[in-house]
Write a protein that holds these residues in place. Sequence first.
Motif, PDB file in Angstrom:
ATOM      1  N   VAL A 335     -40.903   1.479   1.423  1.00 27.60           N
ATOM      2  CA  VAL A 335     -40.851   0.133   1.997  1.00 27.60           C
ATOM      3  C   VAL A 335     -40.617  -0.850   0.867  1.00 27.60           C
ATOM      4  N   PHE A 336     -39.463  -1.514   0.873  1.00 24.91           N
ATOM      5  CA  PHE A 336     -39.143  -2.482  -0.179  1.00 24.91           C
ATOM      6  C   PHE A 336     -39.971  -3.750  -0.008  1.00 24.91           C
ATOM      7  N   LYS A 337     -40.429  -4.276  -1.144  1.00 22.49           N
ATOM      8  CA  LYS A 337     -41.266  -5.468  -1.167  1.00 22.49           C
ATOM      9  C   LYS A 337     -40.555  -6.584  -1.931  1.00 22.49           C
ATOM     10  N   LYS A 338     -40.991  -7.808  -1.728  1.00 15.77           N
ATOM     11  CA  LYS A 338     -40.416  -8.942  -2.457  1.00 15.77           C
ATOM     12  C   LYS A 338     -40.602  -8.733  -3.961  1.00 15.77           C
ATOM     13  N   GLY A 339     -39.559  -8.983  -4.704  1.00 12.87           N
ATOM     14  CA  GLY A 339     -39.642  -8.858  -6.158  1.00 12.87           C
ATOM     15  C   GLY A 339     -39.410  -7.462  -6.689  1.00 12.87           C
ATOM     16  N   PHE A 378     -27.429  -8.321   2.048  1.00 16.87           N
ATOM     17  CA  PHE A 378     -27.024  -7.444   0.955  1.00 16.87           C
ATOM     18  C   PHE A 378     -25.862  -8.055   0.171  1.00 16.87           C
ATOM     19  N   GLY A 379     -25.917  -7.857  -1.121  1.00 14.86           N
ATOM     20  CA  GLY A 379     -24.771  -8.093  -1.989  1.00 14.86           C
ATOM     21  C   GLY A 379     -24.503  -6.787  -2.708  1.00 14.86           C
ATOM     22  N   TYR A 380     -23.397  -6.103  -2.357  1.00 15.90           N
ATOM     23  CA  TYR A 380     -23.154  -4.731  -2.833  1.00 15.90           C
ATOM     24  C   TYR A 380     -21.978  -4.735  -3.798  1.00 15.90           C
ATOM     25  N   LEU A 447     -17.646  -9.238  -9.096  1.00 15.26           N
ATOM     26  CA  LEU A 447     -19.019  -9.738  -9.197  1.00 15.26           C
ATOM     27  C   LEU A 447     -19.124 -11.140  -8.609  1.00 15.26           C
ATOM     28  N   LEU A 448     -18.134 -11.971  -8.890  1.00 15.15           N
ATOM     29  CA  LEU A 448     -18.125 -13.333  -8.341  1.00 15.15           C
ATOM     30  C   LEU A 448     -18.110 -13.284  -6.819  1.00 15.15           C
ATOM     31  N   ARG A 449     -17.270 -12.436  -6.248  1.00 11.34           N
ATOM     32  CA  ARG A 449     -17.171 -12.374  -4.779  1.00 11.34           C
ATOM     33  C   ARG A 449     -18.477 -11.898  -4.152  1.00 11.34           C
ATOM     34  N   VAL A 450     -19.161 -10.960  -4.818  1.00 10.17           N
ATOM     35  CA  VAL A 450     -20.451 -10.483  -4.302  1.00 10.17           C
ATOM     36  C   VAL A 450     -21.494 -11.599  -4.326  1.00 10.17           C
ATOM     37  N   LEU A 451     -21.564 -12.341  -5.440  1.00  6.09           N
ATOM     38  CA  LEU A 451     -22.580 -13.390  -5.574  1.00  6.09           C
ATOM     39  C   LEU A 451     -22.318 -14.571  -4.647  1.00  6.09           C
ATOM     40  N   MET A 452     -21.059 -14.778  -4.272  1.00  6.24           N
ATOM     41  CA  MET A 452     -20.716 -15.876  -3.361  1.00  6.24           C
ATOM     42  C   MET A 452     -21.373 -15.724  -1.991  1.00  6.24           C
ATOM     43  N   GLN A 453     -21.755 -14.500  -1.640  1.00  6.71           N
ATOM     44  CA  GLN A 453     -22.353 -14.260  -0.325  1.00  6.71           C
ATOM     45  C   GLN A 453     -23.837 -14.638  -0.293  1.00  6.71           C
ATOM     46  N   ASN A 454     -24.342 -15.186  -1.417  1.00  5.25           N
ATOM     47  CA  ASN A 454     -25.742 -15.621  -1.525  1.00  5.25           C
ATOM     48  C   ASN A 454     -26.728 -14.513  -1.130  1.00  5.25           C
ATOM     49  N   PRO A 455     -26.613 -13.322  -1.718  1.00  4.37           N
ATOM     50  CA  PRO A 455     -27.474 -12.206  -1.305  1.00  4.37           C
ATOM     51  C   PRO A 455     -28.911 -12.388  -1.787  1.00  4.37           C
ATOM     52  N   ASN A 456     -29.860 -11.879  -0.998  1.00  3.65           N
ATOM     53  CA  ASN A 456     -31.257 -11.834  -1.456  1.00  3.65           C
ATOM     54  C   ASN A 456     -31.683 -10.387  -1.749  1.00  3.65           C
ATOM     55  N   PHE A 457     -30.758  -9.445  -1.551  1.00  5.78           N
ATOM     56  CA  PHE A 457     -30.973  -8.039  -1.889  1.00  5.78           C
ATOM     57  C   PHE A 457     -29.703  -7.590  -2.605  1.00  5.78           C
ATOM     58  N   LEU A 458     -29.765  -7.559  -3.930  1.00  2.00           N
ATOM     59  CA  LEU A 458     -28.580  -7.295  -4.742  1.00  2.00           C
ATOM     60  C   LEU A 458     -28.526  -5.822  -5.140  1.00  2.00           C
ATOM     61  N   ILE A 459     -27.409  -5.162  -4.818  1.00  2.00           N
ATOM     62  CA  ILE A 459     -27.224  -3.742  -5.112  1.00  2.00           C
ATOM     63  C   ILE A 459     -26.068  -3.608  -6.096  1.00  2.00           C
ATOM     64  N   ASN A 481     -33.797 -13.480 -14.068  1.00  2.00           N
ATOM     65  CA  ASN A 481     -34.397 -14.578 -13.300  1.00  2.00           C
ATOM     66  C   ASN A 481     -34.052 -14.527 -11.815  1.00  2.00           C
ATOM     67  N   TYR A 482     -33.365 -13.468 -11.399  1.00  2.00           N
ATOM     68  CA  TYR A 482     -32.964 -13.362  -9.989  1.00  2.00           C
ATOM     69  C   TYR A 482     -34.204 -13.157  -9.130  1.00  2.00           C
ATOM     70  N   PRO A 483     -34.444 -14.013  -8.134  1.00  3.32           N
ATOM     71  CA  PRO A 483     -35.693 -13.929  -7.365  1.00  3.32           C
ATOM     72  C   PRO A 483     -35.679 -12.925  -6.230  1.00  3.32           C
ATOM     73  N   GLY A 484     -34.502 -12.370  -5.883  1.00  2.00           N
ATOM     74  CA  GLY A 484     -34.433 -11.422  -4.782  1.00  2.00           C
ATOM     75  C   GLY A 484     -34.757 -10.007  -5.221  1.00  2.00           C
ATOM     76  N   VAL A 485     -34.522  -9.047  -4.323  1.00  2.00           N
ATOM     77  CA  VAL A 485     -34.720  -7.624  -4.628  1.00  2.00           C
ATOM     78  C   VAL A 485     -33.496  -7.119  -5.382  1.00  2.00           C
ATOM     79  N   LEU A 486     -33.737  -6.360  -6.435  1.00  2.00           N
ATOM     80  CA  LEU A 486     -32.658  -5.799  -7.244  1.00  2.00           C
ATOM     81  C   LEU A 486     -32.736  -4.271  -7.194  1.00  2.00           C
ATOM     82  N   LEU A 487     -31.625  -3.642  -6.830  1.00  2.00           N
ATOM     83  CA  LEU A 487     -31.521  -2.181  -6.811  1.00  2.00           C
ATOM     84  C   LEU A 487     -30.274  -1.812  -7.604  1.00  2.00           C
ATOM     85  N   MET A 488     -30.426  -0.987  -8.636  1.00  2.00           N
ATOM     86  CA  MET A 488     -29.329  -0.783  -9.567  1.00  2.00           C
ATOM     87  C   MET A 488     -29.172   0.676  -9.966  1.00  2.00           C
ATOM     88  N   VAL A 489     -27.904   1.141  -9.939  1.00  2.00           N
ATOM     89  CA  VAL A 489     -27.530   2.411 -10.553  1.00  2.00           C
ATOM     90  C   VAL A 489     -26.798   2.080 -11.839  1.00  2.00           C
TER      91      VAL A 489
END
Length: 620
Positions: A335-339, A378-380, A447-459, A481-489
């Motif tokens: 279960v993903f949590k804030k932060g 999502f921002g993928y 990367l610019l196009r992904v961030l333009m979607q204002n995601p709060n869960f960045l993949i 400093n990104y306040p959303g959820v970050l998931l990274m490979v």
Amino acid sequence: MSILSTERLGHSYHDMWLFRNLHFGLQRGDRVALVGANGAGKSSLLRILAGALDPTEGTVVKEKGIRIGFLPQDPDLSVYASINDFIYSADNEQQRLIRRYEELVASPQADAHQLMVLSDQLSALNAWEYEHTIKSILSRLQITDFSREVAKLSGGQRKRLSLAKLLIDEPDVYILDEPTNHLDIETIEWLEKLLTTGQKTVLLVTHDRYFLDAVSIGIRELDHGKLTAYTGNYSYYLEKKAEQEEAAGVLLDRNRNLLRKELEWMRRQPQARGTKSKARIDAFHELEEKTKGQKQNDTVQLSVKISRQGNKILELESISKGYDEQTLISDFSYVFKKGDRVGLAGRNGTGKSTFLNLITGLEQPDSGTVTKGGTTVFGYYKQGGLVPSSETERVIDVVKNVAEYISMANGDTLSASQLLTQFLFPPEKQFNMVSKLSGGERKRLQLLRVLMQNPNFLILDEPANDLDIDTLNVLEEFLVNYPGVLLMVSHDRYLLDRLTDQLFIFEGNGTVTVYNGNYADYKSEQAILVQRAKTAVEQKAPPKTDKTPVKKKLSYTELKEYESLDSEIPLLEQRIAERTSALNETNDYTAIAEIASEIEQLNNDLDLKTARWLDLGEYI
């Protein structure tokens, strides 16, 4: 004395000079990294030095008989039918015999007499050790099916195959363009050791700062067509670069202040008056040119608004996924949590990208459920990169297709053109075709196009590939400093260490383990477990005597056994860690007894295999 050098080298691209009158020299034993911004001409310079591209002007001078191995950023292997055709050179007798031997062994109708004859020929040429080296390299780079068609390989597989061929051939000079792309972290660490063993001559371009620091003993910076040399590794280069930029900044401010005063003096003088100080006028023009020539470095500016995030973000319940009888993910829940800031780690092919596709809905699990929160956006950022929708698609069209105006974190609203300028696409580049951008520029645009979607869960799936280090630094600051959820490979250990505080470890057998800590913590813990196992084995081993016979060389069967143990031991260690964790989480006495018994048996197996591995390793 240089074994590879240039004389008055110049190259232009699309009517723009990347560099002119460039002088470069590489001496035997040098390990040099080429750094610079995307589009500066690094890849073009490597291709010219490797003989894969003719320069617009100037020449490349090579020592007579020198063999250059070149790993391009995107290898073209279209002229080869199979992996075997590419790997084994027809003009190399040892490789030719090894290929024939492997083909016979793989054949169900293999002729025993032919196998014996080939075996004798390989022994006569002392080729068994060479065959072992080839197999070790191919295995490390996850190349096992040598009959596979090259045309069916992915871009990452072609890159690993090209790297394998270069390492097998052992050239005099290794020229490597982004060698760590598409490699998992364990393989990158192995490649580091290989390139720093012996007196190899290496010239490379890479965004991986840990790799850069470990391999390089010299830096060449390509900036605005000029090449600047630094002696030392990447850390030393950063120190010297910071000192120079600080000094240049002070000088630039001083020159600009002086220029303003001189400009006021020039404007105050009557046009017809001929008594102006000629020396002062000349000094003004010289200062003006000098100040124009000094330019502050442009950097990408990342500051976008993120969507509001509710309490329910993303829930994974007992998800499983597999292909062709291979289980990649088995009964995983989270279960993903804030932060949350999670890194995905594991060898290539263990299911990391599949996991990302499952949580974003691009693929469906074989069993289990993926439940997305109502406010989750999502921002993928995908590994494949930006592909233009047509040959005529322009840079500005990519942004305008998402939105004409974009809200920023500080409340400002920017036009598509203004936002592109912040991402280092000046107005003159915004109407260029996407197809003409460099690999790094395409990644930046994606990367610019992904961030333009204002995601709060960045993949982010391998965000470091093809980005220059300056852009990576800015991306890191934004993500810290990104306040959303970050998931990274990412195979970039520096990025994982700085940006994540939790790992999902993909074991390759369907097991996904949640580890609290970053990659450095994980590696440190694994190293301690390995050292404890080795110490335990050494304490149990009988003392050596002078009468112990010394075996000078392993047989072919023993070499194969050593390779097998090399992969079995880490799996045993991981299983022990998993069962120990399970032991700490249960209060059921029956379960405790069963798990403790299993751990004891696993430890015994580990001791025996480690002892055998150490014994064989004495003769490698």
